[in-house]
Design a protein around this motif. Structure first.
Motif, PDB file in Angstrom:
ATOM      1  N   ALA A 254      11.847   4.487 -11.634  1.00  0.00           N
ATOM      2  CA  ALA A 254      10.835   3.466 -11.375  1.00  0.00           C
ATOM      3  C   ALA A 254      10.235   2.996 -12.694  1.00  0.00           C
ATOM      4  CB  ALA A 254       9.752   4.023 -10.461  1.00  0.00           C
ATOM      5  N   SER A 255       9.568   1.842 -12.635  1.00  0.00           N
ATOM      6  CA  SER A 255       8.945   1.287 -13.835  1.00  0.00           C
ATOM      7  C   SER A 255       7.748   2.135 -14.252  1.00  0.00           C
ATOM      8  CB  SER A 255       8.491  -0.153 -13.558  1.00  0.00           C
ATOM      9  OG  SER A 255       7.433  -0.150 -12.606  1.00  0.00           O
ATOM     10  N   PRO A 256       7.351   2.083 -15.517  1.00  0.00           N
ATOM     11  CA  PRO A 256       6.174   2.835 -15.959  1.00  0.00           C
ATOM     12  C   PRO A 256       4.920   2.526 -15.148  1.00  0.00           C
ATOM     13  CG  PRO A 256       7.414   2.045 -17.847  1.00  0.00           C
ATOM     14  CD  PRO A 256       8.050   1.431 -16.631  1.00  0.00           C
ATOM     15  N   LYS A 257       4.735   1.291 -14.709  1.00  0.00           N
ATOM     16  CA  LYS A 257       3.564   0.934 -13.908  1.00  0.00           C
ATOM     17  C   LYS A 257       3.546   1.719 -12.605  1.00  0.00           C
ATOM     18  CE  LYS A 257       1.250  -2.960 -11.647  1.00  0.00           C
ATOM     19  NZ  LYS A 257       1.262  -4.419 -11.393  1.00  0.00           N
ATOM     20  N   THR A 258       4.695   1.842 -11.961  1.00  0.00           N
ATOM     21  CA  THR A 258       4.766   2.586 -10.707  1.00  0.00           C
ATOM     22  C   THR A 258       4.617   4.081 -10.954  1.00  0.00           C
ATOM     23  OG1 THR A 258       6.179   0.875  -9.742  1.00  0.00           O
ATOM     24  CG2 THR A 258       6.197   3.030  -8.685  1.00  0.00           C
ATOM     25  N   GLN A 259       5.216   4.583 -12.022  1.00  0.00           N
ATOM     26  CA  GLN A 259       5.063   6.001 -12.354  1.00  0.00           C
ATOM     27  C   GLN A 259       3.590   6.357 -12.542  1.00  0.00           C
ATOM     28  OE1 GLN A 259       7.404   6.785 -15.826  1.00  0.00           O
ATOM     29  NE2 GLN A 259       9.350   6.312 -14.857  1.00  0.00           N
ATOM     30  N   SER A 260       2.840   5.451 -13.168  1.00  0.00           N
ATOM     31  CA  SER A 260       1.437   5.737 -13.461  1.00  0.00           C
ATOM     32  C   SER A 260       0.580   5.804 -12.206  1.00  0.00           C
ATOM     33  CB  SER A 260       0.875   4.681 -14.409  1.00  0.00           C
ATOM     34  OG  SER A 260       0.835   3.406 -13.784  1.00  0.00           O
TER      35      SER A 260
ATOM     36  N   THR B  81      12.774   3.705  -7.161  1.00  0.00           N
ATOM     37  CA  THR B  81      13.737   2.665  -7.512  1.00  0.00           C
ATOM     38  C   THR B  81      13.034   1.674  -8.448  1.00  0.00           C
ATOM     39  OG1 THR B  81      13.101   1.381  -5.559  1.00  0.00           O
ATOM     40  CG2 THR B  81      15.000   2.860  -5.331  1.00  0.00           C
ATOM     41  N   PRO B  82      13.798   0.844  -9.169  1.00  0.00           N
ATOM     42  CA  PRO B  82      13.159  -0.103 -10.099  1.00  0.00           C
ATOM     43  C   PRO B  82      12.196  -1.078  -9.436  1.00  0.00           C
ATOM     44  CG  PRO B  82      15.474   0.152 -10.633  1.00  0.00           C
ATOM     45  CD  PRO B  82      15.263   0.881  -9.339  1.00  0.00           C
ATOM     46  N   ASP B  83      12.386  -1.386  -8.137  1.00  0.00           N
ATOM     47  CA  ASP B  83      11.513  -2.359  -7.479  1.00  0.00           C
ATOM     48  C   ASP B  83      10.398  -1.705  -6.675  1.00  0.00           C
ATOM     49  OD1 ASP B  83      13.156  -1.275  -5.555  1.00  0.00           O
ATOM     50  OD2 ASP B  83      13.602  -3.177  -4.551  1.00  0.00           O
ATOM     51  N   LEU B  84      10.211  -0.396  -6.814  1.00  0.00           N
ATOM     52  CA  LEU B  84       9.147   0.298  -6.091  1.00  0.00           C
ATOM     53  C   LEU B  84       7.788  -0.115  -6.644  1.00  0.00           C
ATOM     54  CD1 LEU B  84       8.952   2.632  -3.888  1.00  0.00           C
ATOM     55  CD2 LEU B  84       8.487   4.147  -5.827  1.00  0.00           C
ATOM     56  N   LEU B  85       6.817  -0.346  -5.746  1.00  0.00           N
ATOM     57  CA  LEU B  85       5.480  -0.757  -6.140  1.00  0.00           C
ATOM     58  C   LEU B  85       4.512   0.425  -6.067  1.00  0.00           C
ATOM     59  CD1 LEU B  85       5.221  -4.156  -4.204  1.00  0.00           C
ATOM     60  CD2 LEU B  85       5.783  -3.802  -6.621  1.00  0.00           C
ATOM     61  N   PRO B  86       3.432   0.404  -6.850  1.00  0.00           N
ATOM     62  CA  PRO B  86       2.452   1.497  -6.763  1.00  0.00           C
ATOM     63  C   PRO B  86       1.906   1.703  -5.351  1.00  0.00           C
ATOM     64  CG  PRO B  86       2.057   0.191  -8.730  1.00  0.00           C
ATOM     65  CD  PRO B  86       3.119  -0.530  -7.949  1.00  0.00           C
ATOM     66  N   SER B  87       1.678   0.622  -4.617  1.00  0.00           N
ATOM     67  CA  SER B  87       1.152   0.740  -3.260  1.00  0.00           C
ATOM     68  C   SER B  87       2.141   1.397  -2.309  1.00  0.00           C
ATOM     69  CB  SER B  87       0.760  -0.639  -2.718  1.00  0.00           C
ATOM     70  OG  SER B  87       1.873  -1.518  -2.733  1.00  0.00           O
ATOM     71  N   ASP B  88       3.441   1.366  -2.650  1.00  0.00           N
ATOM     72  CA  ASP B  88       4.437   2.062  -1.833  1.00  0.00           C
ATOM     73  C   ASP B  88       4.261   3.570  -1.903  1.00  0.00           C
ATOM     74  OD1 ASP B  88       5.629  -0.357  -1.120  1.00  0.00           O
ATOM     75  OD2 ASP B  88       6.979  -0.322  -2.849  1.00  0.00           O
ATOM     76  N   ILE B  89       3.536   4.039  -2.908  1.00  0.00           N
ATOM     77  CA  ILE B  89       3.302   5.476  -3.091  1.00  0.00           C
ATOM     78  C   ILE B  89       1.926   5.875  -2.576  1.00  0.00           C
ATOM     79  CG2 ILE B  89       3.137   7.335  -4.790  1.00  0.00           C
ATOM     80  CD1 ILE B  89       4.923   5.654  -6.625  1.00  0.00           C
ATOM     81  N   THR B  90       0.910   5.162  -3.020  1.00  0.00           N
ATOM     82  CA  THR B  90      -0.463   5.574  -2.727  1.00  0.00           C
ATOM     83  C   THR B  90      -0.981   5.040  -1.397  1.00  0.00           C
ATOM     84  OG1 THR B  90      -1.326   3.675  -3.959  1.00  0.00           O
ATOM     85  CG2 THR B  90      -0.998   5.733  -5.179  1.00  0.00           C
ATOM     86  N   GLY B  91      -0.510   3.888  -0.963  1.00  0.00           N
ATOM     87  CA  GLY B  91      -1.006   3.275   0.261  1.00  0.00           C
ATOM     88  C   GLY B  91      -1.557   1.889  -0.015  1.00  0.00           C
ATOM     89  N   VAL B  92      -1.963   1.217   1.037  1.00  0.00           N
ATOM     90  CA  VAL B  92      -2.404  -0.168   0.909  1.00  0.00           C
ATOM     91  C   VAL B  92      -3.567  -0.421   1.869  1.00  0.00           C
ATOM     92  CG1 VAL B  92      -0.770  -1.005   2.638  1.00  0.00           C
ATOM     93  CG2 VAL B  92      -1.626  -2.568   0.885  1.00  0.00           C
ATOM     94  N   THR B  93      -4.470  -1.317   1.476  1.00  0.00           N
ATOM     95  CA  THR B  93      -5.584  -1.725   2.334  1.00  0.00           C
ATOM     96  C   THR B  93      -5.213  -3.015   3.056  1.00  0.00           C
ATOM     97  OG1 THR B  93      -7.195  -0.719   0.846  1.00  0.00           O
ATOM     98  CG2 THR B  93      -8.018  -2.339   2.410  1.00  0.00           C
ATOM     99  N   VAL B  94      -5.348  -3.017   4.385  1.00  0.00           N
ATOM    100  CA  VAL B  94      -4.986  -4.185   5.191  1.00  0.00           C
ATOM    101  C   VAL B  94      -6.202  -4.652   5.993  1.00  0.00           C
ATOM    102  CG1 VAL B  94      -2.576  -3.480   5.379  1.00  0.00           C
ATOM    103  CG2 VAL B  94      -4.202  -2.770   7.128  1.00  0.00           C
ATOM    104  N   TYR B  95      -6.176  -5.907   6.370  1.00  0.00           N
ATOM    105  CA  TYR B  95      -7.259  -6.484   7.178  1.00  0.00           C
ATOM    106  C   TYR B  95      -6.834  -6.503   8.639  1.00  0.00           C
ATOM    107  CZ  TYR B  95     -10.607  -9.856   9.025  1.00  0.00           C
ATOM    108  OH  TYR B  95     -11.579 -10.481   9.769  1.00  0.00           O
ATOM    109  N   ARG B  96      -7.667  -5.902   9.494  1.00  0.00           N
ATOM    110  CA  ARG B  96      -7.407  -5.867  10.932  1.00  0.00           C
ATOM    111  C   ARG B  96      -8.171  -7.009  11.604  1.00  0.00           C
ATOM    112  NH1 ARG B  96      -2.942  -2.730  11.663  1.00  0.00           N
ATOM    113  NH2 ARG B  96      -3.259  -0.581  10.938  1.00  0.00           N
ATOM    114  N   GLN B  97      -7.427  -7.972  12.149  1.00  0.00           N
ATOM    115  CA  GLN B  97      -8.095  -9.113  12.778  1.00  0.00           C
ATOM    116  C   GLN B  97      -8.877  -8.704  14.019  1.00  0.00           C
ATOM    117  OE1 GLN B  97      -5.013 -12.074  13.399  1.00  0.00           O
ATOM    118  NE2 GLN B  97      -5.742 -13.243  11.636  1.00  0.00           N
ATOM    119  N   ASN B  98      -8.358  -7.723  14.764  1.00  0.00           N
ATOM    120  CA  ASN B  98      -9.028  -7.346  16.008  1.00  0.00           C
ATOM    121  C   ASN B  98     -10.382  -6.676  15.777  1.00  0.00           C
ATOM    122  OD1 ASN B  98      -7.703  -5.189  14.839  1.00  0.00           O
ATOM    123  ND2 ASN B  98      -7.354  -4.135  16.794  1.00  0.00           N
ATOM    124  N   THR B  99     -10.564  -6.036  14.622  1.00  0.00           N
ATOM    125  CA  THR B  99     -11.830  -5.368  14.319  1.00  0.00           C
ATOM    126  C   THR B  99     -12.630  -6.104  13.254  1.00  0.00           C
ATOM    127  OG1 THR B  99     -10.806  -3.957  12.627  1.00  0.00           O
ATOM    128  CG2 THR B  99     -10.846  -3.125  14.911  1.00  0.00           C
TER     129      THR B  99
END
Length: 323
Positions: A119-125, A78-96
């Motif tokens: 999707a936008s060219p940035k997301t396609q890439s 979709t036009p508002d899809l982000l690259p991280s929605d495809i490849t994944g994201v790094t998150v910080y775990r407070q407990n660890t």
């Protein structure tokens, strides 16, 4: 189904036919299109299916995934899809007190990218690295995707509203681009008369596992290609670079892709050797989308498929029966 050995072209052909028959329970009247999709799968390539809405692009992709016992990921572009929605994201775990990478849907054996050109060219890439190198780099760390790995993308015609043309670099990473086309009269009648009781992608039987596919990829890689056929294949690809209507011809990546595809086609017919007919049958699907034509050629209505047909008619075929 037992795993094949290095002489398993007969078993390969049997599995190939079974998969095609299974998909055809839903996708009716499109045998050649189904077979091209399977050739792409066993070539460890990526497939782009382009056509107008409603011709069965997504259905073909879902049927292929349902026929194989493997991890399946789906991304609705979709036009508002982000690259991280495809490849994944790094998150910080407070407990660890540590950062953790959460894989996206691209970490699967078969990834369906539905309507990829919305999707936008940035997301396609975001797909460029993973399609070529089978890995995702996040925060300087490389994360490998599972094997076998195939991106099966669909797109509507680029002249339709709300679409973005795929960049040339991304098009080149698709081993094939195919179209579905409208069904013939008899097939469309069969679709209507059997609409209430016809099979669905979810109801299809599992024909093979991811391990079977990986084993058969090795079988196809052992198909023999004689020296004159290498020569013929390279001359076909090189001819696309010298025509006046072509601004940019097929790259060496196209040559490698065509070689992998012709080996799979030979194995799908139970042959342990490739023929010039394999090159002629697949050159259009493998090479046409890699060509960039001159503006004059595009204005005159020329297409990449027209150029490939011209090349195949002009490049002489050398050698004997098993070229």
């Amino acid at each position: 189904m037992t795993s094949p050995n290095h002489d398993g072209t007969a078993l390969f052909a049997q599995c190939f036919r079974a998969l095609a028959d299974n998909v055809e329970r839903v996708v009716k009247g499109k045998r050649s299109t189904v077979e091209l999709a399977l050739i792409c799968l066993f070539s460890e390539g990526h497939l782009l299916i382009e056509d107008v809405p409603g011709t069965g692009k997504t259905t073909l992709a879902r049927c292929l995934a349902s026929s194989i016992e493997a991890d399946f990921g789906r991304v609705q572009f979709t036009p508002d899809l982000l690259p991280s929605d495809i490849t994944g994201v790094t998150v910080y775990r407070q407990n660890t007190g540590a950062f953790e990478f959460l894989p996206g849907p691209v970490f699967a054996n078969i990834v369906l990218g539905d309507e990829i050109n919305r999707a936008s060219p940035k997301t396609q890439s975001a797909l460029l690295e993973v399609m070529e190198e089978r890995r995702v780099t996040a925060d300087g760390k490389a994360h490998q995707v599972p094997r076998p790995f195939m991106v099966l993308a669909t797109q509507n015609s680029v002249d339709m509203g709300g679409t973005y043309p795929l960049p040339e670099a991304q098009l080149d990473r698709f081993l094939m681009r195919i179209t579905m086309g409208y069904p013939d009269h008899a097939s469309e009648v069969a679709i209507l008369t059997g609409a209430a009781v016809s099979a669905t992608p979810e109801s299809l039987s599992t024909i093979a596992t991811a391990q079977h596919i990986a084993d058969f990829v090795k079988v196809a890689a052992q198909v023999q290609v004689a020296e004159p056929l290498y020569d013929y294949l390279v001359r076909v690809v090189a001819a696309t670079r010298s025509l006046p209507d072509v601004r940019l011809g097929a790259s060496p990546r196209g040559s490698v892709a065509l070689l992998r595809a012709i080996r799979v086609r030979a194995a799908s017919e139970g042959r342990s050797y490739a023929l010039p007919e394999d090159v002629k049958a697949l050159a259009g699907s493998v090479l046409a989308h890699r060509l960039i034509l001159t503006p004059e050629a595009e204005l005159s209505g020329r297409t990449g498929a027209d150029v490939i047909a011209e090349v195949l008619a002009s490049v002489p075929q050398s050698g004997g029966a098993r070229v």
